[in-house]
Design a protein around this motif. Structure first.
Motif, PDB file in Angstrom:
ATOM      1  N   GLU A  51       0.828  -1.204   0.000  1.00 22.12           N
ATOM      2  CA  GLU A  51       0.000   0.000   0.000  1.00 22.12           C
ATOM      3  C   GLU A  51       0.863   1.256   0.000  1.00 22.12           C
ATOM      4  O   GLU A  51       0.547   2.240  -0.673  1.00 22.12           O
ATOM      5  CB  GLU A  51      -0.931  -0.008   1.210  1.00 22.12           C
ATOM      6  N   GLY A  52       1.969   1.229   0.745  1.00 22.45           N
ATOM      7  CA  GLY A  52       2.885   2.361   0.763  1.00 22.45           C
ATOM      8  C   GLY A  52       3.512   2.599  -0.602  1.00 22.45           C
ATOM      9  O   GLY A  52       3.637   3.749  -1.060  1.00 22.45           O
ATOM     10  N   PHE A  53       3.890   1.515  -1.287  1.00 22.88           N
ATOM     11  CA  PHE A  53       4.448   1.613  -2.627  1.00 22.88           C
ATOM     12  C   PHE A  53       3.427   2.235  -3.585  1.00 22.88           C
ATOM     13  O   PHE A  53       3.748   3.134  -4.353  1.00 22.88           O
ATOM     14  CB  PHE A  53       4.880   0.234  -3.117  1.00 22.88           C
ATOM     15  N   ALA A  54       2.190   1.786  -3.506  1.00 24.20           N
ATOM     16  CA  ALA A  54       1.127   2.329  -4.369  1.00 24.20           C
ATOM     17  C   ALA A  54       0.918   3.809  -4.093  1.00 24.20           C
ATOM     18  O   ALA A  54       0.770   4.610  -5.023  1.00 24.20           O
ATOM     19  CB  ALA A  54      -0.168   1.544  -4.157  1.00 24.20           C
ATOM     20  N   LEU A  56       3.121   5.992  -2.888  1.00 21.94           N
ATOM     21  CA  LEU A  56       4.256   6.758  -3.409  1.00 21.94           C
ATOM     22  C   LEU A  56       4.205   6.866  -4.925  1.00 21.94           C
ATOM     23  O   LEU A  56       4.523   7.916  -5.488  1.00 21.94           O
ATOM     24  CB  LEU A  56       5.568   6.130  -2.951  1.00 21.94           C
ATOM     25  N   CYS A  57       3.782   5.801  -5.594  1.00 23.59           N
ATOM     26  CA  CYS A  57       3.631   5.853  -7.061  1.00 23.59           C
ATOM     27  C   CYS A  57       2.600   6.898  -7.453  1.00 23.59           C
ATOM     28  O   CYS A  57       2.780   7.607  -8.450  1.00 23.59           O
ATOM     29  CB  CYS A  57       3.232   4.488  -7.617  1.00 23.59           C
ATOM     30  N   ASP A  58       1.528   6.999  -6.677  1.00 21.44           N
ATOM     31  CA  ASP A  58       0.492   7.989  -6.960  1.00 21.44           C
ATOM     32  C   ASP A  58       0.980   9.409  -6.681  1.00 21.44           C
ATOM     33  O   ASP A  58       0.637  10.349  -7.405  1.00 21.44           O
ATOM     34  CB  ASP A  58      -0.768   7.707  -6.146  1.00 21.44           C
ATOM     35  N   LEU A  59       1.793   9.580  -5.633  1.00 15.84           N
ATOM     36  CA  LEU A  59       2.324  10.906  -5.301  1.00 15.84           C
ATOM     37  C   LEU A  59       3.321  11.383  -6.352  1.00 15.84           C
ATOM     38  O   LEU A  59       3.267  12.527  -6.787  1.00 15.84           O
ATOM     39  CB  LEU A  59       3.019  10.882  -3.935  1.00 15.84           C
ATOM     40  N   ASP A  60       4.247  10.507  -6.710  1.00 17.78           N
ATOM     41  CA  ASP A  60       5.286  10.834  -7.685  1.00 17.78           C
ATOM     42  C   ASP A  60       5.953   9.516  -8.089  1.00 17.78           C
ATOM     43  O   ASP A  60       6.644   8.905  -7.271  1.00 17.78           O
ATOM     44  CB  ASP A  60       6.311  11.782  -7.082  1.00 17.78           C
ATOM     45  N   PRO A  61       5.754   9.060  -9.307  1.00 17.63           N
ATOM     46  CA  PRO A  61       6.239   7.737  -9.706  1.00 17.63           C
ATOM     47  C   PRO A  61       7.730   7.670 -10.034  1.00 17.63           C
ATOM     48  O   PRO A  61       8.189   6.705 -10.634  1.00 17.63           O
ATOM     49  CB  PRO A  61       5.393   7.427 -10.944  1.00 17.63           C
ATOM     50  N   VAL A  62       8.499   8.667  -9.622  1.00 16.97           N
ATOM     51  CA  VAL A  62       9.932   8.693  -9.915  1.00 16.97           C
ATOM     52  C   VAL A  62      10.694   8.035  -8.764  1.00 16.97           C
ATOM     53  O   VAL A  62      10.582   8.465  -7.610  1.00 16.97           O
ATOM     54  CB  VAL A  62      10.429  10.125 -10.153  1.00 16.97           C
ATOM     55  N   PHE A  63      11.454   6.994  -9.077  1.00 16.95           N
ATOM     56  CA  PHE A  63      12.222   6.230  -8.097  1.00 16.95           C
ATOM     57  C   PHE A  63      13.661   6.088  -8.582  1.00 16.95           C
ATOM     58  O   PHE A  63      13.941   6.213  -9.776  1.00 16.95           O
ATOM     59  CB  PHE A  63      11.657   4.809  -7.955  1.00 16.95           C
ATOM     60  N   VAL A  77       7.992   4.651 -12.570  1.00 12.27           N
ATOM     61  CA  VAL A  77       7.262   3.402 -12.350  1.00 12.27           C
ATOM     62  C   VAL A  77       5.838   3.554 -12.862  1.00 12.27           C
ATOM     63  O   VAL A  77       5.153   4.530 -12.541  1.00 12.27           O
ATOM     64  CB  VAL A  77       7.246   3.035 -10.849  1.00 12.27           C
ATOM     65  N   HIS A  78       5.406   2.599 -13.664  1.00 13.15           N
ATOM     66  CA  HIS A  78       4.027   2.548 -14.152  1.00 13.15           C
ATOM     67  C   HIS A  78       3.406   1.286 -13.559  1.00 13.15           C
ATOM     68  O   HIS A  78       3.750   0.171 -13.966  1.00 13.15           O
ATOM     69  CB  HIS A  78       3.984   2.495 -15.680  1.00 13.15           C
ATOM     70  N   ARG A  79       2.522   1.490 -12.577  1.00 17.51           N
ATOM     71  CA  ARG A  79       1.900   0.341 -11.915  1.00 17.51           C
ATOM     72  C   ARG A  79       0.962  -0.396 -12.854  1.00 17.51           C
ATOM     73  O   ARG A  79       0.275   0.210 -13.658  1.00 17.51           O
ATOM     74  CB  ARG A  79       1.132   0.776 -10.668  1.00 17.51           C
ATOM     75  N   GLY A  80       0.945  -1.715 -12.703  1.00 10.46           N
ATOM     76  CA  GLY A  80       0.058  -2.568 -13.472  1.00 10.46           C
ATOM     77  C   GLY A  80      -0.924  -3.243 -12.534  1.00 10.46           C
ATOM     78  O   GLY A  80      -1.301  -2.697 -11.496  1.00 10.46           O
ATOM     79  N   GLU A  81      -1.287  -4.450 -12.867  1.00  9.46           N
ATOM     80  CA  GLU A  81      -2.201  -5.230 -12.036  1.00  9.46           C
ATOM     81  C   GLU A  81      -1.471  -5.793 -10.815  1.00  9.46           C
ATOM     82  O   GLU A  81      -0.343  -6.274 -10.923  1.00  9.46           O
ATOM     83  CB  GLU A  81      -2.786  -6.392 -12.847  1.00  9.46           C
ATOM     84  N   GLY A  82      -2.113  -5.729  -9.653  1.00 11.29           N
ATOM     85  CA  GLY A  82      -1.526  -6.297  -8.442  1.00 11.29           C
ATOM     86  C   GLY A  82      -0.189  -5.674  -8.110  1.00 11.29           C
ATOM     87  O   GLY A  82      -0.066  -4.462  -8.016  1.00 11.29           O
ATOM     88  N   ASP A  83       0.834  -6.510  -7.961  1.00 13.48           N
ATOM     89  CA  ASP A  83       2.173  -6.052  -7.606  1.00 13.48           C
ATOM     90  C   ASP A  83       3.065  -5.846  -8.822  1.00 13.48           C
ATOM     91  O   ASP A  83       4.267  -5.632  -8.673  1.00 13.48           O
ATOM     92  CB  ASP A  83       2.836  -7.065  -6.672  1.00 13.48           C
TER      93      ASP A  83
END
Length: 100
Positions: A51-54, A56-63, A77-83
């Motif tokens: 949930e924390g990773f999701a 942070l991706c929503d806040l700013d997907p730059v890692f 990072v471009h989130r996909g399905e699940g993890d």
């Protein structure tokens, strides 16, 4: 087509000196005719970390993508399905990190 698979970390930085999160990921990078593609997934099964990773991706997907030898480079990072997720090389707009 070359293939590279590794365990590495995605680090999320609040500014140039403060890393707020680091998550272990499994990554597969494939070369293409025009560059590369990278697909991966989170290693952790901990709901709070996912949930924390999701968030942070929503806040700013730059890692920062960090490998075992401590080499690293900046990705989006471009989130996909699940993890699952995909990565793209990050190109910073002028001044992005000058405000730290």
């Amino acid at each position: 087509m070359d293939l590279f698979a590794a365990r590495c970390h995605l680090d999320w930085w609040a500014n140039s000196v403060t890393c707020l999160a680091s998550v272990a990921v499994s990554l597969v990078v494939t070369t293409t005719e025009v560059g590369w593609t990278a697909k991966g997934h989170l290693v952790s099964t901990d709901d709070e970390e996912r949930e924390g990773f999701a968030l942070l991706c929503d806040l700013d997907p730059v890692f920062s993508l960090r490998f075992a030898d401590e080499s690293e480079f900046t990705v989006t990072v471009h989130r996909g399905e699940g993890d699952d997720f995909t990565l793209a090389e990050y190109v910073a707009p002028a001044g992005r990190f000058d405000q730290d």
